[in-house]
Design an enzyme around this catalytic site. Structure first.
Site, PDB file in Angstrom:
ATOM      1  N   GLY A  96       1.003  -1.084   0.037  1.00 40.08           N
ATOM      2  CA  GLY A  96       0.005  -0.071  -0.014  1.00 40.08           C
ATOM      3  C   GLY A  96       0.715   1.460  -0.056  1.00 40.08           C
ATOM      4  CB  ALA A 149      11.775   2.984  -1.293  1.00 40.98           C
ATOM      5  NE  ARG A 167      17.871  10.607  -6.498  1.00 46.38           N
ATOM      6  CZ  ARG A 167      18.773  10.551  -7.173  1.00 46.38           C
ATOM      7  NH1 ARG A 167      19.614   9.592  -6.847  1.00 46.38           N
ATOM      8  NH2 ARG A 167      19.017  11.392  -7.976  1.00 46.38           N
ATOM      9  CG  ASN A 214       5.926   9.235  -6.667  1.00 46.23           C
ATOM     10  OD1 ASN A 214       5.354  10.226  -6.857  1.00 46.23           O
ATOM     11  ND2 ASN A 214       5.028   8.218  -6.855  1.00 46.23           N
ATOM     12  CB  THR A 269       3.779   7.221  -3.277  1.00 41.26           C
ATOM     13  OG1 THR A 269       4.976   7.169  -3.748  1.00 41.26           O
ATOM     14  CG2 THR A 269       2.885   6.875  -4.212  1.00 41.26           C
ATOM     15  CD  GLN A 287       3.997   4.887   2.958  1.00 38.37           C
ATOM     16  OE1 GLN A 287       2.931   4.517   3.134  1.00 38.37           O
ATOM     17  NE2 GLN A 287       5.076   4.225   3.934  1.00 38.37           N
ATOM     18  CE  LYS A 307      19.264   9.689   6.166  1.00 37.46           C
ATOM     19  NZ  LYS A 307      19.431  11.319   6.519  1.00 37.46           N
ATOM     20  N   GLY A 308      14.772   6.115   3.326  1.00 31.95           N
ATOM     21  CA  GLY A 308      13.438   5.493   3.716  1.00 31.95           C
ATOM     22  C   GLY A 308      12.597   6.443   4.580  1.00 31.95           C
ATOM     23  CD  GLU A 358       8.594   0.973   9.695  1.00 26.95           C
ATOM     24  OE1 GLU A 358       8.324   0.124  10.594  1.00 26.95           O
ATOM     25  OE2 GLU A 358       9.533   0.808   8.912  1.00 26.95           O
TER      26      GLU A 358
HETATM   27 MO1  MOS Z   1       6.773  -2.575   9.267  1.00 29.00          MO
HETATM   28  S1  MOS Z   1       6.208  -2.361  11.290  1.00 29.00           S
HETATM   29  O1  MOS Z   1       8.534  -2.461   9.389  1.00 29.00           O
HETATM   30  O2  MOS Z   1       6.009  -3.931   8.567  1.00 29.00           O
END
Ligand code: MOS
Length: 777
Positions: free
Chosen positions: A482, A525, A660, A663, A666, A670, A733-734, A737
Site C-alpha cells: 500500500g 524502496a 532522496r 516519488n 506517495t 506515507q 534513506k526510507g 515509518e
Molecule cells: Mo513494518 S512494522 O516494518 O512492517
C-alpha cells in the site's frame, strides 16, 4: 555545434510527482488481492480459538459440529499435531514462539485450537461455533503487574545460539558514567512512562488460500516477504521450499502484521492437502486480534541530566516490553534513544516480560514508536524545567556524531527539519506558559517532538526485460503493501531507461520471481530501487556496447560509457541519437538482464539468504562503520475543551529529511499516513486486557478506536531536500515509518501545553485530564 546544440535532456524524473500506477486497478476492483485469486471448487475454513489464556485442552466434543451438512474435516492437535514443526518467531526474531495445533497446550487467549473445513463458509462457521472444548485451565499472567509475569534482562538472555534473535549479542548501548553525571547535573528529569498494546488492523482481513497441484503448494496470502513465506512455510510443514510458491500481488495494508509467518498458514496448507482440494480462510476481524502479532505494551524509566544551559550530561533509559511465555521477542529501542542527542554519559537497558499472551511483532515504527515517547516527553519536561523553548533544547543537543561510538551520521538535518516545520507551523505564536492560549472554550496547546528512524537497506535481485515498443518489464518478488512500492520501482526503471512510466510494467508479489527481500523496516524502496537502477545500467551498457560496435551506426567508435538512455532513444555526447527500438534490434531478441544488489553492510551471501527467506539487510542504526537515520520534526496543535476535557488535534505539521525522494506523491502519502497513525497511537488506540482472564476485551473496530476523518485535521508534510551519497547508490534513506515516530510525544507535549497536565501513560483520554486546573468542569 557542440553540447549546447545537443539534446536537452531531463536529468532525472526522480522527485516529480507521479500517481500510483496501480491506482486505477485498485479503485475499479481489478487489482487481485490474495483472497480474490481464483481457485477451483474451494472448501472453506473457519477457525476455532481458545476461550482460555493458559492451560491444556482436555478434550473435544465434535459430534454436533460434524453433524452440520457439508462439514468435511476438523483439524485439531489430535489429528494434525505432528504434521507441522515449530512456528518461526515473528520476523525471525526472539527465540521460541507459541504453538497452536501441535499439542494440547494453550499459550494465550484466542489461540487457534481447531480448524473446521466445510463446503461453504456458512457451514464452516456454524460448525465452528458448535465445537466444544474442555480445558484444564491455569491462572494466566495478563500483563506487567500480574503474578507469574517473568522479567528477563535482554543482555542476560542466552538462547543457546542459532535462535536468530536480536538477543544474540544484544548489547545495551552505554558510554561514560551516567549515574555520576546524573548526580551532579544541575537539572534532572526522572519519570516513568508507558505505552499500551495496540493492534494493526489493515483493511484487508487476514486470509489464506492454499492449493496443492501435483505435490506443489501455492499459498495466496498477503505477505510482506514472498520468499520468507515460501521458505518458512515449507520448513514448518516439512516440505521442500522448491515445492511452495507464495503469491500476493496486491496487499490491503500490512504494517508489520504480514511480516512473518503466523499460525494459520500451515493449518490451511495441511487442510488442503488432507482434502486434496483448495481451502480458503478469511479470519474474522475479532480473530485478527489474536492470530497474528501486535505492538506490545511497553514501560520506561527515563532520566535526563542537563547543565543550566540545557546541554545533556546524562541519559538513562530502561525499557520493559511484553512478550509471550516462551519468547524473548523484543524491539529494543534504546539503540535509537541512546544515540539521538549529544550526551557524554548514557546508560540503557532493555527487559522482556513473559506473559500468557500471543507473541508480539512489528507494528509500524518498531521500536521508535514506543521508545521515542518517553525520551521526547522527557525532553519537553526538561525544556520546562530549564525555562527553554523545546525546539531550542533540541537544537543545542543536536549532533553530527552519535554519542556511543562517536561515529558520524551519514547525514542528519534535524535542525533544518525543525526550522522548516516551525516556520510553516508558526511556532513563534506559542506562549510557553501552560494553559495560557485560548480559543473560546478551547485551551490551545502546541507541542513538538523529534522523529527518527534508521535508514535500512536490504539485498535484492530483479529481472529486467526490454523489448521493442520499447517496453520494459521488471520482475521481482517485491511487495506493495500500500506504500506505492510498485510505482517507485516503475519510476526508477522509467528514469534509468529513459522511457515514459506507462511503458514500464511491474510484476511483483510472487516468489517465483527474483527475490527482493522484506517490505518492512522502511527498507524496501532503497532495496528495490537500487537493484532496478543497477539492472537498467547493465541494460544501458549492453545496448551501448552493441551500438558502438556497429560500424555503420551513428555511434561507431564512440565510448560506450558516454551513451545515455533518454526520451526513448539512445543518445551520444555528440548529439547523435537513434530510437531505442533500433538499438534493441542489434541484440537478438528482447534484452533480458538479471541483477543482484548487495548493499554496504550486508554479508556477501545476502542475496542467497534473501532467496532462502532470511532477512538480509543492513540496519542503519547499528552498522559498525556508519550511523544512518532519517530525521524529522513533528508539530501538533491541540484544543482541549475547557468544560468536557475533549482533546482535538487542530493542526499537524511534519518536516522530514529522508534522503532522496523517488516519488513525492506517495512519499507524502506515507508520511501523512504515518502522522495520522501517530495521532491515533497517542489519542485513540489501546487494546484493553482483562487482568484476570488475560483476554482482550475490545477486539472489534467498534471498540478499538481508530481515527476517522473528523478526528484528523489538515496534515502538512514538508519534504526537506536531502542528498546522502553514503547510504546507498541512489541515496534513499526510507520514510515508511518515519512519519509515525515522535508523534505520540508531540501530542502529549501539546496536551501539557494546553492544560498543564503531563500524561505519561498512553493513550491520552478525557479521564486523565479531569484534574487539570485549567479545566473548569
Ligand atoms: Mo513494518 S512494522 O516494518 O512492517
Amino acid at each position: 555545434m557542440a553540447d549546447d546544440a545537443g539534446p536537452r535532456l531531463r536529468q532525472s524524473i526522480f522527485g516529480e510527482p507521479e500517481p500510483r500506477i496501480d491506482g486505477r486497478a485498485k479503485v475499479t476492483g481489478q487489482a487481485r488481492y490474495a483472497f480474490d485469486e481464483p481457485v477451483s471448487n474451494p472448501a472453506h475454513a473457519f477457525l476455532v480459538t481458545s476461550a482460555i489464556a493458559r492451560g491444556r485442552i482436555a478434550g473435544f466434543h465434535l459430534e454436533a459440529a460434524k453433524a452440520i451438512p457439508g462439514v468435511l474435516d476438523i483439524l485439531t492437535f489430535q489429528n494434525v499435531g505432528d504434521q507441522a514443526g515449530p512456528l518461526p518467531p515473528p520476523g525471525g526474531k526472539g527465540g521460541k514462539n507459541t504453538e497452536s495445533l501441535q499439542s494440547d497446550r494453550v499459550w494465550h487467549a484466542g489461540q487457534i485450537v481447531a480448524v473446521v473445513v466445510a463446503e461453504t463458509l456458512e457451514a464452516s462457521r456454524e460448525a465452528a461455533q458448535l465445537v466444544r472444548v474442555d480445558y484444564a485451565e491455569e491462572t494466566p499472567s495478563a500483563s506487567f503487574e500480574s503474578p507469574g509475569a517473568k522479567t528477563l534482562a535482554l543482555a542476560d538472555v542466552d538462547e543457546g545460539g542459532g535462535g536468530g534473535g536480536p538477543q544474540e549479542g544484544h548489547e545495551d548501548p552505554k558510554v561514560g558514567d551516567a549515574e555520576a553525571a546524573m548526580a551532579s547535573a544541575s537539572v534532572t528529569i526522572d519519570q516513568r512512562y508507558s505505552t499500551p498494546p495496540q493492534h494493526h488492523n489493515p483493511l484487508e482481513l487476514y486470509t489464506t488460500t492454499c492449493e496443492w497441484r501435483d505435490g506443489q503448494l501455492t499459498v495466496y496470502e498477503g505477505t510482506q516477504f514472498a520468499h520468507g513465506m515460501k521458505v518458512s512455510l515449507a520448513k514448518q510443514i516439512k516440505v521442500d521450499p522448491a515445492d511452495v510458491r507464495s503469491v500476493s500481488r496486491f496487499i490491503g495494508g500490512a504494517f508489520g502484521s504480514r511480516g512473518g509467518l503466523t499460525h494459520r498458514t500451515a493449518w490451511i496448507a495441511i487442510a488442503a492437502r488432507r482434502l486434496n482440494r483448495p481451502v480458503r480462510l478469511e479470519a474474522t476481524r475479532q480473530q485478527g486480534f489474536t492470530i497474528v502479532t501486535f505492538r506490545a505494551e511497553t514501560r520506561h524509566h527515563l532520566r535526563l541530566g542537563a547543565s543550566k544551559d540545557g546541554r545533556l550530561q546524562a541519559l538513562a533509559h530502561e525499557g520493559w516490553e511484553a512478550t509471550s511465555r516462551p519468547s524473548t521477542y523484543n524491539v529494543s529501542g534504546t539503540s535509537t534513544t541512546a544515540r539521538l542527542y549529544a550526551c557524554p554519559n548514557v546508560l540503557t537497558k532493555v527487559n522482556v516480560v513473559q506473559l500468557d499472551r500471543q507473541t508480539p511483532g512489528f507494528m509500524r515504527g518498531p521500536p521508535e514508536t514506543p521508545y521515542l515517547f518517553p525520551l521526547e516527553s522527557a525532553m519537553d519536561e526538561l525544556a520546562y524545567a530549564l525555562g527553554m523553548d523545546p525546539i531550542e533544547l533540541r537544537r543545542i543537543n543536536d549532533t553530527q556524531n552519535e554519542p556511543i561510538k562517536g561515529l558520524p551520521y551519514t547525514s542528519r538535518h534535524l535542525t533544518q527539519c525543525f526550522d522548516a516545520a516551525s516556520a510553516a507551523f508558526d511556532w513563534k505564536r506559542r506562549d510557553p506558559r501552560p494553559g495560557s492560549m485560548r480559543d473560546g472554550d478551547w485551551l490551545v496547546g502546541l507541542g513538538c517532538a523529534t522523529a527518527t528512524y534508521p535508514a535500512n537497506v536490504g539485498a535484492a535481485s530483479t529481472r529486467l526485460i526490454l523489448a521493442p515498443g520499447p517496453r520494459a518489464r521488471i520482475q521481482m518478488a517485491a511487495e506493495d503493501i500500500g506504500t506505492g512500492a510498485y510505482t517507485s520501482i516503475a519510476l526508477t526503471a522509467a528514469d534509468r531507461l529513459g522511457l515514459p512510466i506507462g511503458q514500464v510494467a511491474i510484476e511483483g508479489g510472487d516468489s517465483s520471481l527474483p527475490a527482493a527481500g522484506l517490505a518492512a523496516g522502511s527498507t524496501h524502496a532503497a532495496s528495490t530501487c537500487n537493484v532496478v537502477a543497477k539492472a537498467c545500467e547493465m541494460a544501458r551498457q549492453r545496448l551501448a556496447e552493441a551500438a558502438v560496435a556497429a560500424k555503420d551506426g551513428p555511434f561507431a567508435g564512440a565510448d560506450p560509457a558516454s551513451l545515455r538512455l533518454r526520451d526513448g532513444q539512445l543518445i551520444g555526447l555528440s548529439g547523435a541519437r537513434e530510437p531505442l527500438d533500433k538499438s534493441l534490434e542489434r541484440l537478438s531478441g528482447p534484452l533480458e538482464i538479471y541483477a543482484e544488489y548487495l548493499p554496504h553492510g550486508v554479508s556477501p551471501d545476502g542475496v542467497q539468504k534473501t532467496y532462502q527467506g532470511q532477512m538480509a539487510s543492513a540496519r542503519g542504526g547499528e552498522l559498525k562503520d556508519q550511523i544512518r537515520y532519517s530525521f524529522g520534526a513533528q508539530m501538533i496543535e491541540v484544543g482541549v475543551h475547557r468544560l468536557t476535557g475533549e482533546v482535538r488535534v487542530r493542526r499537524a505539521t511534519g518536516a522530514f529529511a529522508g534522503g532522496r525522494i523517488i516519488n513525492p506523491t506517495t512519499a507524502k502519502s506515507q508520511l501523512m499516513g504515518g502522522m495520522i497513525w501517530g495521532i491515533s497511537a497517542a489519542l485513540h488506540e489501546a487494546t484493553e486486557i482483562d487482568p484476570r482472564m488475560a483476554r482482550y476485551t475490545n477486539i472489534e473496530l467498534a471498540e478499538y478506536l481508530v481515527p476517522v476523518n473528523a478526528d484528523i485535521p489538515e496534515i502538512e508534510v514538508i519534504l526537506v531536500p536531502e542528498e546522502d551519497h553514503q547510504v546507498n547508490e541512489l541515496g534513499i534513506k526510507g520514510i515508511g515509518e518515519l512519519g509515525t515516530t515522535g508523534m505520540n510525544a508531540a501530542v502529549a507535549n501539546a496536551v501539557f501545553h494546553a492544560t498543564g497536565v503531563r500524561i505519561r501513560d498512553l493513550p491520552i483520554r478525557i479521564e486523565k485530564l479531569l484534574d487539570a486546573p485549567a479545566l473548569r468542569i
